[in-house]
Design a protein around this motif. Structure first.
Motif, PDB file in Angstrom:
ATOM      1  N   LEU A 223      26.797  50.192 -48.758  1.00 31.65           N
ATOM      2  CA  LEU A 223      26.944  49.597 -50.090  1.00 31.65           C
ATOM      3  C   LEU A 223      28.374  49.762 -50.599  1.00 31.65           C
ATOM      4  O   LEU A 223      28.919  48.866 -51.262  1.00 31.65           O
ATOM      5  CB  LEU A 223      25.951  50.241 -51.063  1.00 31.65           C
ATOM      6  CG  LEU A 223      24.470  49.936 -50.794  1.00 31.65           C
ATOM      7  CD1 LEU A 223      23.589  50.639 -51.817  1.00 31.65           C
ATOM      8  CD2 LEU A 223      24.209  48.429 -50.823  1.00 31.65           C
ATOM      9  N   ALA A 224      28.998  50.909 -50.257  1.00 30.65           N
ATOM     10  CA  ALA A 224      30.389  51.116 -50.648  1.00 30.65           C
ATOM     11  C   ALA A 224      31.300  50.127 -49.928  1.00 30.65           C
ATOM     12  O   ALA A 224      32.235  49.572 -50.514  1.00 30.65           O
ATOM     13  CB  ALA A 224      30.813  52.548 -50.330  1.00 30.65           C
ATOM     14  N   LEU A 225      31.023  49.890 -48.637  1.00 32.12           N
ATOM     15  CA  LEU A 225      31.816  48.929 -47.866  1.00 32.12           C
ATOM     16  C   LEU A 225      31.707  47.538 -48.470  1.00 32.12           C
ATOM     17  O   LEU A 225      32.720  46.863 -48.724  1.00 32.12           O
ATOM     18  CB  LEU A 225      31.335  48.914 -46.415  1.00 32.12           C
ATOM     19  CG  LEU A 225      31.862  47.766 -45.537  1.00 32.12           C
ATOM     20  CD1 LEU A 225      33.375  47.860 -45.388  1.00 32.12           C
ATOM     21  CD2 LEU A 225      31.178  47.773 -44.178  1.00 32.12           C
ATOM     22  N   LEU A 226      30.474  47.099 -48.708  1.00 39.88           N
ATOM     23  CA  LEU A 226      30.273  45.754 -49.244  1.00 39.88           C
ATOM     24  C   LEU A 226      30.851  45.641 -50.654  1.00 39.88           C
ATOM     25  O   LEU A 226      31.420  44.601 -51.018  1.00 39.88           O
ATOM     26  CB  LEU A 226      28.779  45.413 -49.249  1.00 39.88           C
ATOM     27  CG  LEU A 226      28.114  45.345 -47.862  1.00 39.88           C
ATOM     28  CD1 LEU A 226      26.626  45.065 -47.998  1.00 39.88           C
ATOM     29  CD2 LEU A 226      28.775  44.287 -46.991  1.00 39.88           C
ATOM     30  N   GLY A 227      30.727  46.699 -51.447  1.00 39.65           N
ATOM     31  CA  GLY A 227      31.289  46.687 -52.793  1.00 39.65           C
ATOM     32  C   GLY A 227      32.806  46.567 -52.777  1.00 39.65           C
ATOM     33  O   GLY A 227      33.391  45.803 -53.556  1.00 39.65           O
ATOM     34  N   SER A 228      33.458  47.313 -51.872  1.00 37.24           N
ATOM     35  CA  SER A 228      34.920  47.251 -51.791  1.00 37.24           C
ATOM     36  C   SER A 228      35.387  45.856 -51.399  1.00 37.24           C
ATOM     37  O   SER A 228      36.362  45.335 -51.954  1.00 37.24           O
ATOM     38  CB  SER A 228      35.442  48.298 -50.799  1.00 37.24           C
ATOM     39  OG  SER A 228      35.045  48.000 -49.467  1.00 37.24           O
ATOM     40  N   VAL A 229      34.682  45.235 -50.447  1.00 38.63           N
ATOM     41  CA  VAL A 229      35.037  43.872 -50.023  1.00 38.63           C
ATOM     42  C   VAL A 229      34.836  42.889 -51.177  1.00 38.63           C
ATOM     43  O   VAL A 229      35.673  42.015 -51.432  1.00 38.63           O
ATOM     44  CB  VAL A 229      34.199  43.449 -48.797  1.00 38.63           C
ATOM     45  CG1 VAL A 229      34.423  41.975 -48.469  1.00 38.63           C
ATOM     46  CG2 VAL A 229      34.549  44.311 -47.587  1.00 38.63           C
ATOM     47  N   LEU A 230      33.730  43.035 -51.897  1.00 37.76           N
ATOM     48  CA  LEU A 230      33.424  42.136 -53.015  1.00 37.76           C
ATOM     49  C   LEU A 230      34.485  42.232 -54.108  1.00 37.76           C
ATOM     50  O   LEU A 230      35.025  41.217 -54.561  1.00 37.76           O
ATOM     51  CB  LEU A 230      32.047  42.482 -53.590  1.00 37.76           C
ATOM     52  CG  LEU A 230      31.587  41.670 -54.811  1.00 37.76           C
ATOM     53  CD1 LEU A 230      31.358  40.212 -54.420  1.00 37.76           C
ATOM     54  CD2 LEU A 230      30.329  42.256 -55.412  1.00 37.76           C
ATOM     55  N   PHE A 231      34.813  43.455 -54.528  1.00 39.85           N
ATOM     56  CA  PHE A 231      35.775  43.637 -55.621  1.00 39.85           C
ATOM     57  C   PHE A 231      37.170  43.152 -55.227  1.00 39.85           C
ATOM     58  O   PHE A 231      37.849  42.483 -56.016  1.00 39.85           O
ATOM     59  CB  PHE A 231      35.834  45.113 -56.035  1.00 39.85           C
ATOM     60  CG  PHE A 231      34.592  45.610 -56.720  1.00 39.85           C
ATOM     61  CD1 PHE A 231      34.040  44.895 -57.770  1.00 39.85           C
ATOM     62  CD2 PHE A 231      33.977  46.782 -56.326  1.00 39.85           C
ATOM     63  CE1 PHE A 231      32.890  45.339 -58.419  1.00 39.85           C
ATOM     64  CE2 PHE A 231      32.833  47.239 -56.950  1.00 39.85           C
ATOM     65  CZ  PHE A 231      32.279  46.522 -58.003  1.00 39.85           C
ATOM     66  N   LEU A 232      37.602  43.490 -54.010  1.00 38.10           N
ATOM     67  CA  LEU A 232      38.953  43.096 -53.594  1.00 38.10           C
ATOM     68  C   LEU A 232      39.066  41.587 -53.455  1.00 38.10           C
ATOM     69  O   LEU A 232      40.071  40.979 -53.871  1.00 38.10           O
ATOM     70  CB  LEU A 232      39.327  43.773 -52.282  1.00 38.10           C
ATOM     71  CG  LEU A 232      40.770  43.541 -51.817  1.00 38.10           C
ATOM     72  CD1 LEU A 232      41.768  44.020 -52.863  1.00 38.10           C
ATOM     73  CD2 LEU A 232      41.031  44.234 -50.487  1.00 38.10           C
ATOM     74  N   ASN A 233      38.053  40.951 -52.889  1.00 42.11           N
ATOM     75  CA  ASN A 233      38.096  39.496 -52.737  1.00 42.11           C
ATOM     76  C   ASN A 233      38.014  38.784 -54.078  1.00 42.11           C
ATOM     77  O   ASN A 233      38.597  37.704 -54.241  1.00 42.11           O
ATOM     78  CB  ASN A 233      36.973  39.018 -51.812  1.00 42.11           C
ATOM     79  CG  ASN A 233      37.354  39.103 -50.353  1.00 42.11           C
ATOM     80  OD1 ASN A 233      38.083  38.277 -49.829  1.00 42.11           O
ATOM     81  ND2 ASN A 233      36.881  40.147 -49.681  1.00 42.11           N
ATOM     82  N   ALA A 234      37.301  39.379 -55.036  1.00 42.22           N
ATOM     83  CA  ALA A 234      37.230  38.778 -56.369  1.00 42.22           C
ATOM     84  C   ALA A 234      38.617  38.729 -56.994  1.00 42.22           C
ATOM     85  O   ALA A 234      39.022  37.710 -57.570  1.00 42.22           O
ATOM     86  CB  ALA A 234      36.272  39.573 -57.253  1.00 42.22           C
ATOM     87  N   VAL A 235      39.367  39.829 -56.867  1.00 42.59           N
ATOM     88  CA  VAL A 235      40.729  39.849 -57.400  1.00 42.59           C
ATOM     89  C   VAL A 235      41.631  38.931 -56.577  1.00 42.59           C
ATOM     90  O   VAL A 235      42.416  38.150 -57.132  1.00 42.59           O
ATOM     91  CB  VAL A 235      41.286  41.289 -57.400  1.00 42.59           C
ATOM     92  CG1 VAL A 235      42.750  41.286 -57.840  1.00 42.59           C
ATOM     93  CG2 VAL A 235      40.465  42.174 -58.324  1.00 42.59           C
ATOM     94  N   GLY A 236      41.502  39.001 -55.244  1.00 39.58           N
ATOM     95  CA  GLY A 236      42.329  38.171 -54.373  1.00 39.58           C
ATOM     96  C   GLY A 236      42.159  36.689 -54.645  1.00 39.58           C
ATOM     97  O   GLY A 236      43.126  35.922 -54.567  1.00 39.58           O
ATOM     98  N   ALA A 237      40.922  36.282 -54.996  1.00 34.03           N
ATOM     99  CA  ALA A 237      40.664  34.866 -55.266  1.00 34.03           C
ATOM    100  C   ALA A 237      41.336  34.392 -56.540  1.00 34.03           C
ATOM    101  O   ALA A 237      41.585  33.188 -56.717  1.00 34.03           O
ATOM    102  CB  ALA A 237      39.155  34.621 -55.356  1.00 34.03           C
ATOM    103  N   SER A 238      41.638  35.330 -57.455  1.00 36.69           N
ATOM    104  CA  SER A 238      42.220  34.937 -58.747  1.00 36.69           C
ATOM    105  C   SER A 238      43.737  35.003 -58.766  1.00 36.69           C
ATOM    106  O   SER A 238      44.373  34.448 -59.672  1.00 36.69           O
ATOM    107  CB  SER A 238      41.685  35.856 -59.851  1.00 36.69           C
ATOM    108  OG  SER A 238      42.237  37.164 -59.732  1.00 36.69           O
TER     109      SER A 238
END
Length: 400
Positions: A223-238
Protein backbone atom coordinates in the motif's frame (compact mmCIF):
# COMPACT_ATOMS: atom_id res chain seq x y z
CA UNK A 1 23.52 -1.87 -24.54
CA UNK A 2 25.72 -3.89 -26.91
CA UNK A 3 24.38 -7.15 -25.44
CA UNK A 4 20.80 -5.96 -25.85
CA UNK A 5 21.52 -4.96 -29.44
CA UNK A 6 22.39 -8.58 -30.17
CA UNK A 7 19.17 -9.83 -28.54
CA UNK A 8 16.81 -10.19 -31.50
CA UNK A 9 13.72 -10.64 -29.34
CA UNK A 10 14.42 -7.34 -27.54
CA UNK A 11 15.17 -5.53 -30.82
CA UNK A 12 11.94 -6.86 -32.36
CA UNK A 13 9.80 -5.70 -29.44
CA UNK A 14 11.52 -2.31 -29.27
CA UNK A 15 11.27 -1.51 -32.99
CA UNK A 16 7.61 -2.55 -33.06
CA UNK A 17 6.94 -0.36 -30.02
CA UNK A 18 8.73 2.52 -31.75
CA UNK A 19 6.30 2.53 -34.69
CA UNK A 20 3.29 2.01 -32.43
CA UNK A 21 4.28 4.99 -30.25
CA UNK A 22 4.69 7.27 -33.28
CA UNK A 23 1.23 6.33 -34.52
CA UNK A 24 -0.49 6.68 -31.15
CA UNK A 25 1.02 10.08 -30.30
CA UNK A 26 0.49 11.36 -33.86
CA UNK A 27 -3.20 10.59 -33.89
CA UNK A 28 -3.93 11.65 -30.31
CA UNK A 29 -2.88 15.21 -31.12
CA UNK A 30 -4.71 15.06 -34.47
CA UNK A 31 -7.89 13.95 -32.70
CA UNK A 32 -7.64 16.72 -30.11
CA UNK A 33 -7.22 19.26 -32.92
CA UNK A 34 -10.19 17.80 -34.80
CA UNK A 35 -12.39 17.88 -31.68
CA UNK A 36 -11.63 21.57 -31.18
CA UNK A 37 -13.31 22.40 -34.50
CA UNK A 38 -16.74 21.53 -33.06
CA UNK A 39 -19.08 24.02 -31.43
CA UNK A 40 -18.94 22.07 -28.17
CA UNK A 41 -15.13 22.16 -28.27
CA UNK A 42 -14.53 22.02 -24.49
CA UNK A 43 -16.83 19.02 -24.06
CA UNK A 44 -15.38 17.21 -27.06
CA UNK A 45 -11.76 17.78 -26.02
CA UNK A 46 -12.63 16.58 -22.52
CA UNK A 47 -14.17 13.41 -23.97
CA UNK A 48 -11.04 12.74 -25.98
CA UNK A 49 -8.82 13.28 -22.92
CA UNK A 50 -10.94 11.34 -20.42
CA UNK A 51 -11.53 8.42 -22.80
CA UNK A 52 -7.95 7.21 -22.36
CA UNK A 53 -8.12 7.10 -18.53
CA UNK A 54 -9.00 3.44 -18.08
CA UNK A 55 -7.67 0.91 -15.56
CA UNK A 56 -5.28 -1.67 -17.01
CA UNK A 57 -6.06 -4.40 -14.48
CA UNK A 58 -8.47 -6.18 -16.82
CA UNK A 59 -6.14 -5.98 -19.81
CA UNK A 60 -3.27 -7.25 -17.65
CA UNK A 61 -5.36 -10.18 -16.48
CA UNK A 62 -6.40 -10.98 -20.05
CA UNK A 63 -2.76 -10.88 -21.19
CA UNK A 64 -1.72 -13.28 -18.42
CA UNK A 65 -4.38 -15.79 -19.47
CA UNK A 66 -3.10 -16.06 -23.08
CA UNK A 67 -0.73 -18.93 -23.83
CA UNK A 68 0.23 -17.60 -27.29
CA UNK A 69 1.36 -14.13 -26.23
CA UNK A 70 3.47 -13.43 -29.33
CA UNK A 71 0.54 -14.33 -31.60
CA UNK A 72 -1.79 -12.03 -29.72
CA UNK A 73 0.76 -9.24 -29.73
CA UNK A 74 1.31 -9.38 -33.49
CA UNK A 75 -2.39 -9.82 -34.24
CA UNK A 76 -3.38 -6.79 -32.20
CA UNK A 77 -1.23 -4.51 -34.36
CA UNK A 78 -3.16 -5.54 -37.49
CA UNK A 79 -6.48 -5.05 -35.67
CA UNK A 80 -5.38 -1.55 -34.65
CA UNK A 81 -4.30 -0.80 -38.23
CA UNK A 82 -7.77 -1.86 -39.44
CA UNK A 83 -9.46 0.34 -36.82
CA UNK A 84 -7.61 3.41 -38.08
CA UNK A 85 -8.45 2.60 -41.68
CA UNK A 86 -12.13 2.67 -40.67
CA UNK A 87 -11.54 5.85 -38.69
CA UNK A 88 -9.96 7.55 -41.71
CA UNK A 89 -13.20 7.06 -43.63
CA UNK A 90 -15.24 8.78 -40.91
CA UNK A 91 -13.08 11.74 -39.91
CA UNK A 92 -13.80 13.72 -43.08
CA UNK A 93 -17.32 14.63 -41.93
CA UNK A 94 -17.93 17.22 -39.20
CA UNK A 95 -20.77 15.59 -37.25
CA UNK A 96 -21.01 15.13 -33.49
CA UNK A 97 -22.29 11.56 -33.88
CA UNK A 98 -19.32 10.64 -36.05
CA UNK A 99 -16.91 12.27 -33.60
CA UNK A 100 -18.28 10.08 -30.82
CA UNK A 101 -17.75 6.99 -33.01
CA UNK A 102 -14.20 8.16 -33.76
CA UNK A 103 -13.53 8.61 -30.04
CA UNK A 104 -14.80 5.07 -29.37
CA UNK A 105 -12.57 3.67 -32.13
CA UNK A 106 -9.55 5.54 -30.75
CA UNK A 107 -10.45 4.34 -27.26
CA UNK A 108 -10.61 0.72 -28.49
CA UNK A 109 -7.16 1.12 -30.02
CA UNK A 110 -5.81 2.58 -26.75
CA UNK A 111 -7.22 -0.39 -24.78
CA UNK A 112 -5.60 -2.78 -27.27
CA UNK A 113 -2.38 -0.83 -26.78
CA UNK A 114 -2.64 -1.37 -23.02
CA UNK A 115 -3.18 -5.08 -23.66
CA UNK A 116 -0.10 -5.09 -25.90
CA UNK A 117 1.94 -3.54 -23.10
CA UNK A 118 0.86 -6.31 -20.74
CA UNK A 119 1.71 -8.96 -23.34
CA UNK A 120 5.22 -7.53 -23.82
CA UNK A 121 6.20 -7.83 -20.15
CA UNK A 122 6.30 -11.67 -19.98
CA UNK A 123 8.19 -11.76 -23.28
CA UNK A 124 10.83 -9.34 -21.95
CA UNK A 125 11.02 -11.33 -18.72
CA UNK A 126 11.66 -14.57 -20.61
CA UNK A 127 13.92 -13.26 -23.38
CA UNK A 128 16.15 -10.72 -21.58
CA UNK A 129 18.61 -11.76 -18.87
CA UNK A 130 17.52 -10.52 -15.42
CA UNK A 131 20.64 -8.35 -15.00
CA UNK A 132 19.80 -6.55 -18.27
CA UNK A 133 16.07 -6.12 -17.74
CA UNK A 134 16.29 -2.70 -16.08
CA UNK A 135 18.46 -1.39 -18.91
CA UNK A 136 16.12 -2.95 -21.49
CA UNK A 137 13.04 -1.36 -19.94
CA UNK A 138 14.84 1.99 -19.72
CA UNK A 139 15.87 1.92 -23.37
CA UNK A 140 12.35 0.98 -24.42
CA UNK A 141 10.83 3.78 -22.36
CA UNK A 142 13.46 6.33 -23.49
CA UNK A 143 12.80 5.58 -27.14
CA UNK A 144 9.09 5.90 -26.37
CA UNK A 145 9.62 9.44 -24.98
CA UNK A 146 11.53 10.48 -28.12
CA UNK A 147 9.04 8.88 -30.49
CA UNK A 148 6.10 10.44 -28.67
CA UNK A 149 7.66 13.87 -29.15
CA UNK A 150 8.37 13.07 -32.80
CA UNK A 151 4.84 11.77 -33.37
CA UNK A 152 3.28 14.93 -31.94
CA UNK A 153 5.54 17.13 -34.06
CA UNK A 154 4.69 15.05 -37.12
CA UNK A 155 0.97 15.34 -36.41
CA UNK A 156 1.11 19.12 -36.04
CA UNK A 157 3.27 19.49 -39.16
CA UNK A 158 0.99 17.22 -41.19
CA UNK A 159 -2.09 19.25 -40.28
CA UNK A 160 -0.32 22.54 -40.96
CA UNK A 161 0.84 21.36 -44.37
CA UNK A 162 -2.29 19.56 -45.60
CA UNK A 163 -5.19 20.09 -43.20
CA UNK A 164 -6.14 16.51 -44.13
CA UNK A 165 -7.43 14.49 -41.17
CA UNK A 166 -8.03 11.42 -43.35
CA UNK A 167 -4.36 11.32 -44.34
CA UNK A 168 -3.46 11.26 -40.64
CA UNK A 169 -5.72 8.22 -40.16
CA UNK A 170 -4.05 6.39 -43.05
CA UNK A 171 -0.58 7.27 -41.76
CA UNK A 172 -1.53 5.97 -38.33
CA UNK A 173 -2.77 2.71 -39.84
CA UNK A 174 0.55 2.34 -41.67
CA UNK A 175 2.57 2.72 -38.45
CA UNK A 176 0.59 -0.08 -36.79
CA UNK A 177 0.89 -2.22 -39.92
CA UNK A 178 4.68 -1.80 -39.85
CA UNK A 179 4.72 -2.67 -36.13
CA UNK A 180 2.80 -5.88 -36.91
CA UNK A 181 5.18 -6.79 -39.74
CA UNK A 182 8.20 -6.21 -37.47
CA UNK A 183 6.70 -8.58 -34.90
CA UNK A 184 6.10 -11.19 -37.59
CA UNK A 185 9.68 -10.85 -38.83
CA UNK A 186 10.98 -11.73 -35.37
CA UNK A 187 8.14 -14.10 -34.53
CA UNK A 188 10.34 -17.14 -33.89
CA UNK A 189 12.59 -15.24 -31.50
CA UNK A 190 9.56 -14.38 -29.32
CA UNK A 191 8.56 -17.98 -28.72
CA UNK A 192 8.23 -18.74 -25.01
CA UNK A 193 9.55 -22.03 -23.59
CA UNK A 194 7.05 -24.82 -24.14
CA UNK A 195 7.28 -25.72 -20.47
CA UNK A 196 5.76 -22.38 -19.54
CA UNK A 197 2.17 -22.83 -18.42
CA UNK A 198 -0.17 -20.02 -17.51
CA UNK A 199 -1.56 -20.53 -14.04
CA UNK A 200 -5.25 -19.87 -13.60
CA UNK A 201 -6.16 -18.42 -10.21
CA UNK A 202 -9.07 -16.65 -8.57
CA UNK A 203 -9.07 -12.89 -8.34
CA UNK A 204 -8.27 -13.07 -4.62
CA UNK A 205 -5.33 -15.38 -5.28
CA UNK A 206 -4.13 -13.05 -8.02
CA UNK A 207 -4.17 -10.06 -5.66
CA UNK A 208 -2.22 -12.05 -3.07
CA UNK A 209 0.38 -13.03 -5.66
CA UNK A 210 0.65 -9.44 -6.86
CA UNK A 211 1.10 -8.17 -3.29
CA UNK A 212 3.79 -10.74 -2.54
CA UNK A 213 5.68 -9.94 -5.75
CA UNK A 214 5.57 -6.18 -5.14
CA UNK A 215 6.75 -6.46 -1.54
CA UNK A 216 9.51 -8.93 -2.45
CA UNK A 217 10.68 -6.92 -5.44
CA UNK A 218 10.80 -3.43 -3.91
CA UNK A 219 11.04 -4.34 -0.19
CA UNK A 220 8.18 -2.01 0.67
CA UNK A 221 4.68 -2.38 2.02
CA UNK A 222 2.44 -2.76 -1.03
CA UNK A 223 0.00 0.00 0.00
CA UNK A 224 2.94 2.32 0.70
CA UNK A 225 4.41 1.51 -2.73
CA UNK A 226 1.14 2.16 -4.54
CA UNK A 227 0.51 5.31 -2.50
CA UNK A 228 3.94 6.74 -3.33
CA UNK A 229 3.40 6.09 -7.05
CA UNK A 230 -0.08 7.64 -6.91
CA UNK A 231 1.00 10.82 -5.10
CA UNK A 232 4.12 11.39 -7.21
CA UNK A 233 2.30 10.86 -10.50
CA UNK A 234 -0.50 13.18 -9.39
CA UNK A 235 2.04 15.97 -8.90
CA UNK A 236 3.99 15.00 -12.03
CA UNK A 237 0.82 15.22 -14.13
CA UNK A 238 0.23 18.82 -13.00
CA UNK A 239 3.76 20.19 -13.32
CA UNK A 240 3.63 21.07 -17.03
CA UNK A 241 0.30 22.90 -16.72
CA UNK A 242 1.33 24.74 -13.53
CA UNK A 243 4.62 25.83 -15.09
CA UNK A 244 2.86 27.00 -18.25
CA UNK A 245 0.60 29.17 -16.08
CA UNK A 246 3.66 30.42 -14.18
CA UNK A 247 5.31 31.41 -17.49
CA UNK A 248 2.14 33.17 -18.66
CA UNK A 249 1.92 35.19 -15.43
CA UNK A 250 5.61 36.22 -15.67
CA UNK A 251 5.87 36.50 -19.47
CA UNK A 252 7.29 40.04 -19.32
CA UNK A 253 9.90 39.14 -16.69
CA UNK A 254 11.37 36.03 -18.32
CA UNK A 255 15.01 36.03 -19.48
CA UNK A 256 13.82 34.63 -22.83
CA UNK A 257 10.80 35.21 -25.06
CA UNK A 258 7.70 33.29 -23.96
CA UNK A 259 7.82 30.69 -26.76
CA UNK A 260 11.56 30.09 -26.38
CA UNK A 261 11.19 29.82 -22.58
CA UNK A 262 8.63 27.02 -22.99
CA UNK A 263 10.80 25.28 -25.58
CA UNK A 264 13.91 25.40 -23.36
CA UNK A 265 11.98 24.11 -20.34
CA UNK A 266 10.35 21.25 -22.25
CA UNK A 267 13.65 20.35 -23.92
CA UNK A 268 15.35 20.14 -20.52
CA UNK A 269 12.59 17.84 -19.27
CA UNK A 270 12.79 15.56 -22.33
CA UNK A 271 16.61 15.51 -22.22
CA UNK A 272 16.58 14.57 -18.53
CA UNK A 273 13.93 11.90 -19.10
CA UNK A 274 15.76 10.29 -22.02
CA UNK A 275 19.09 10.36 -20.14
CA UNK A 276 17.41 8.83 -17.08
CA UNK A 277 15.89 6.07 -19.18
CA UNK A 278 19.12 5.21 -20.97
CA UNK A 279 21.52 5.29 -17.99
CA UNK A 280 20.75 2.07 -16.12
CA UNK A 281 24.25 0.65 -15.78
CA UNK A 282 27.02 1.01 -13.18
CA UNK A 283 26.13 3.34 -10.31
CA UNK A 284 22.66 4.05 -11.69
CA UNK A 285 21.81 0.35 -11.73
CA UNK A 286 22.71 0.17 -8.03
CA UNK A 287 20.54 3.18 -7.21
CA UNK A 288 17.48 1.83 -5.38
CA UNK A 289 13.88 2.57 -6.29
CA UNK A 290 13.34 4.19 -2.88
CA UNK A 291 16.43 6.36 -3.40
CA UNK A 292 15.20 7.51 -6.82
CA UNK A 293 11.75 8.35 -5.47
CA UNK A 294 13.17 10.33 -2.53
CA UNK A 295 15.45 12.30 -4.86
CA UNK A 296 12.45 13.08 -7.08
CA UNK A 297 10.40 14.25 -4.08
CA UNK A 298 13.21 16.54 -2.88
CA UNK A 299 13.72 17.96 -6.40
CA UNK A 300 10.04 18.80 -6.91
CA UNK A 301 9.71 20.21 -3.39
CA UNK A 302 12.58 22.52 -4.38
CA UNK A 303 10.69 23.45 -7.55
CA UNK A 304 7.60 24.58 -5.66
CA UNK A 305 9.64 26.38 -2.99
CA UNK A 306 11.28 28.29 -5.84
CA UNK A 307 7.87 29.13 -7.33
CA UNK A 308 6.63 30.35 -3.94
CA UNK A 309 9.58 32.59 -3.05
CA UNK A 310 12.01 33.32 -5.90
CA UNK A 311 10.33 32.31 -9.17
CA UNK A 312 13.74 31.95 -10.82
CA UNK A 313 13.33 30.61 -14.36
CA UNK A 314 16.74 28.89 -14.53
CA UNK A 315 16.10 27.02 -11.27
CA UNK A 316 12.87 25.75 -12.86
CA UNK A 317 14.75 24.54 -15.96
CA UNK A 318 17.43 22.81 -13.86
CA UNK A 319 14.92 21.04 -11.61
CA UNK A 320 12.83 19.93 -14.59
CA UNK A 321 15.95 18.25 -16.01
CA UNK A 322 16.71 16.57 -12.67
CA UNK A 323 13.06 15.55 -12.21
CA UNK A 324 12.89 14.16 -15.74
CA UNK A 325 16.05 12.14 -15.10
CA UNK A 326 14.66 10.67 -11.88
CA UNK A 327 11.31 9.83 -13.45
CA UNK A 328 13.21 8.11 -16.27
CA UNK A 329 15.00 6.01 -13.66
CA UNK A 330 11.98 5.15 -11.50
CA UNK A 331 9.64 3.12 -13.73
CA UNK A 332 12.29 0.79 -15.28
CA UNK A 333 13.70 0.15 -11.78
CA UNK A 334 10.27 -0.67 -10.41
CA UNK A 335 9.28 -2.97 -13.26
CA UNK A 336 12.68 -4.70 -13.43
CA UNK A 337 12.57 -5.43 -9.70
CA UNK A 338 9.12 -6.96 -10.13
CA UNK A 339 10.14 -9.04 -13.17
CA UNK A 340 12.97 -10.60 -11.13
CA UNK A 341 10.61 -12.07 -8.53
CA UNK A 342 7.21 -12.38 -10.24
CA UNK A 343 5.81 -15.55 -11.73
CA UNK A 344 5.15 -15.22 -15.46
CA UNK A 345 1.46 -15.85 -14.84
CA UNK A 346 1.00 -12.46 -13.12
CA UNK A 347 3.50 -10.23 -14.97
CA UNK A 348 0.85 -8.68 -17.20
CA UNK A 349 -1.36 -7.92 -14.20
CA UNK A 350 1.54 -6.30 -12.37
CA UNK A 351 2.25 -3.99 -15.30
CA UNK A 352 -1.45 -3.26 -15.68
CA UNK A 353 -1.82 -2.26 -12.03
CA UNK A 354 1.19 0.08 -12.09
CA UNK A 355 0.10 1.69 -15.37
CA UNK A 356 -3.51 2.01 -14.16
CA UNK A 357 -2.40 3.69 -10.95
CA UNK A 358 -0.29 6.17 -12.92
CA UNK A 359 -3.21 6.81 -15.30
CA UNK A 360 -5.78 7.24 -12.53
CA UNK A 361 -3.53 9.76 -10.77
CA UNK A 362 -3.38 12.00 -13.85
CA UNK A 363 -6.81 13.69 -13.35
CA UNK A 364 -5.96 14.36 -9.68
CA UNK A 365 -3.04 16.52 -10.71
CA UNK A 366 -3.94 17.76 -14.16
CA UNK A 367 -7.47 18.78 -13.07
CA UNK A 368 -7.37 19.27 -9.30
CA UNK A 369 -4.14 21.24 -8.92
CA UNK A 370 -4.72 23.28 -12.08
CA UNK A 371 -8.22 24.21 -10.87
CA UNK A 372 -6.71 25.34 -7.56
CA UNK A 373 -4.26 27.52 -9.47
CA UNK A 374 -7.02 29.13 -11.53
CA UNK A 375 -9.83 29.39 -8.98
CA UNK A 376 -7.99 29.97 -5.68
CA UNK A 377 -4.37 31.00 -6.32
CA UNK A 378 -1.08 29.64 -7.67
CA UNK A 379 0.23 29.55 -4.09
CA UNK A 380 -2.61 27.24 -3.04
CA UNK A 381 -1.76 24.85 -5.88
CA UNK A 382 1.95 24.90 -4.99
CA UNK A 383 1.30 24.21 -1.30
CA UNK A 384 -1.10 21.37 -2.12
CA UNK A 385 1.46 19.83 -4.47
CA UNK A 386 4.07 20.08 -1.72
CA UNK A 387 1.69 18.29 0.64
CA UNK A 388 1.20 15.46 -1.87
CA UNK A 389 4.98 15.18 -2.26
CA UNK A 390 5.39 14.95 1.53
CA UNK A 391 2.77 12.18 1.56
CA UNK A 392 4.76 10.39 -1.17
CA UNK A 393 7.96 10.71 0.85
CA UNK A 394 6.20 9.47 3.99
CA UNK A 395 4.96 6.36 2.16
CA UNK A 396 8.55 5.45 1.26
CA UNK A 397 9.44 5.06 4.95
CA UNK A 398 6.54 2.76 5.88
CA UNK A 399 7.90 -0.65 6.78
CA UNK A 400 6.61 -3.94 5.38
Amino acid sequence: MKNLGRNRAFVTLTVADLFETIGTSLFNIILLTYARTFAQANLMVSLVSVATVLPGMLTGRLADSQTNKRGWLAGLKFVQAALYLVLAQLITEKQVGLLLIIIVINLCSDVLGMLSGSLRMPLLQAKVASELQEEALGINQGIGVLMQTMGQALGVSLLAATGDYRLAGYLNAITFLIAGLVLLSGYETLKLPSATVTVTSTFRQLLRQVRQAMEAGVHMNVLALLGSVLFLNAVGASVDALLNLYLIHRATQLPLSFGVAILVMNTADVFGSVAGNLLHTGYFQRWTFRGVMLTTVVAFEGLFINLLFWQNYWIVVTIMMIGGFCMGQANPKLMASLLKVADQSIVGSLGGIINSLATISIPIGSVGLVLLDNIVSPEAAYLTAMGLLLACGGCLFIRR
